[in-house]
Scaffold this motif. Sequence first.
Motif, PDB file in Angstrom:
ATOM      1  N   PHE A 142       0.809  -1.176   0.066  1.00 22.37           N
ATOM      2  CA  PHE A 142       0.067  -0.030   0.073  1.00 22.37           C
ATOM      3  C   PHE A 142       0.873   1.290   0.194  1.00 22.37           C
ATOM      4  O   PHE A 142       0.661   2.290  -0.779  1.00 22.37           O
ATOM      5  N   GLY A 143       2.019   1.240   0.890  1.00 22.25           N
ATOM      6  CA  GLY A 143       2.833   2.602   0.944  1.00 22.25           C
ATOM      7  C   GLY A 143       3.514   2.496  -0.687  1.00 22.25           C
ATOM      8  O   GLY A 143       3.744   3.782  -0.956  1.00 22.25           O
ATOM      9  N   VAL A 155      -3.236  -0.537  -9.733  1.00 26.51           N
ATOM     10  CA  VAL A 155      -4.152  -1.585  -9.321  1.00 26.51           C
ATOM     11  C   VAL A 155      -3.667  -2.891  -8.901  1.00 26.51           C
ATOM     12  O   VAL A 155      -3.953  -3.665  -8.013  1.00 26.51           O
ATOM     13  N   LEU A 156      -2.507  -3.399  -9.599  1.00 28.50           N
ATOM     14  CA  LEU A 156      -1.806  -4.624  -9.390  1.00 28.50           C
ATOM     15  C   LEU A 156      -1.108  -4.781  -8.051  1.00 28.50           C
ATOM     16  O   LEU A 156      -1.506  -5.678  -7.350  1.00 28.50           O
ATOM     17  N   PRO A 157      -0.485  -3.628  -7.538  1.00 25.30           N
ATOM     18  CA  PRO A 157       0.242  -3.686  -6.203  1.00 25.30           C
ATOM     19  C   PRO A 157      -0.725  -3.702  -4.974  1.00 25.30           C
ATOM     20  O   PRO A 157      -0.581  -4.517  -4.156  1.00 25.30           O
ATOM     21  N   ALA A 158      -1.913  -2.838  -5.337  1.00 26.14           N
ATOM     22  CA  ALA A 158      -2.907  -2.930  -4.341  1.00 26.14           C
ATOM     23  C   ALA A 158      -3.589  -4.193  -4.098  1.00 26.14           C
ATOM     24  O   ALA A 158      -4.004  -4.654  -3.220  1.00 26.14           O
ATOM     25  N   GLY A 159      -3.894  -4.761  -5.462  1.00 25.64           N
ATOM     26  CA  GLY A 159      -4.514  -5.905  -5.391  1.00 25.64           C
ATOM     27  C   GLY A 159      -3.812  -6.991  -4.777  1.00 25.64           C
ATOM     28  O   GLY A 159      -4.422  -7.913  -4.063  1.00 25.64           O
ATOM     29  N   ALA A 160      -2.462  -6.965  -5.305  1.00 24.48           N
ATOM     30  CA  ALA A 160      -1.678  -8.168  -4.295  1.00 24.48           C
ATOM     31  C   ALA A 160      -1.619  -7.755  -2.877  1.00 24.48           C
ATOM     32  O   ALA A 160      -1.658  -8.686  -2.009  1.00 24.48           O
ATOM     33  N   GLY A 161      -1.483  -6.558  -2.368  1.00 22.13           N
ATOM     34  CA  GLY A 161      -1.427  -6.213  -0.996  1.00 22.13           C
ATOM     35  C   GLY A 161      -2.886  -6.608  -0.392  1.00 22.13           C
ATOM     36  O   GLY A 161      -2.857  -7.377   0.700  1.00 22.13           O
ATOM     37  N   MET A 174      -7.323  -0.722   3.097  1.00 21.61           N
ATOM     38  CA  MET A 174      -6.948   0.369   2.244  1.00 21.61           C
ATOM     39  C   MET A 174      -6.419  -0.034   1.035  1.00 21.61           C
ATOM     40  O   MET A 174      -6.696   0.470   0.097  1.00 21.61           O
ATOM     41  N   ASN A 175      -5.963  -1.240   0.827  1.00 25.69           N
ATOM     42  CA  ASN A 175      -5.568  -1.734  -0.445  1.00 25.69           C
ATOM     43  C   ASN A 175      -6.791  -2.050  -1.463  1.00 25.69           C
ATOM     44  O   ASN A 175      -6.621  -1.678  -2.575  1.00 25.69           O
TER      45      ASN A 175
END
Length: 93
Positions: free
Chosen positions: A13-14, A47-53, A77-78
Motif C-alpha cells: 500500500f505504501g 491496481v496490481l500492487p494494491a490488489g496483491a496487497g 486500504m489496499n
Amino acid sequence: MKLSLAGKSLLLFGVSIVLLVSLTLFESALLWLSLSAERLITFLLFVLPAGAGAVLGVMSLVRREGRAWLAVIGIVMNSLFALLHLLIVIFAG
C-alpha cells in the motif's frame, strides 16, 4: 527482520502511494502517451500492487499470523485503493 504477510500488505500500500505521488509530480513528462498507454500504466502501477496487497492481507488472516487488525487495515486500504483506480481505468480513462 522478517515481515508478516500483513506487513507486506501495508508495504505494498505504501509503495502504491509513493507511485501515485511520483506519477502525479511527473505527469507533465508523459503528455505524449496515448490513452491506452496511460490506462496500462495506471493498471500496472496502482491496481496490481494494491490488489496483491489485499490478497496478502487475506492470506494473513487465513494463516492466523497474529495482529489481525494489521491485516484488516491492509485489506481495507489496499482494496479501496485498487477499486478506486480500477474504476478510473474503466470509466475515466
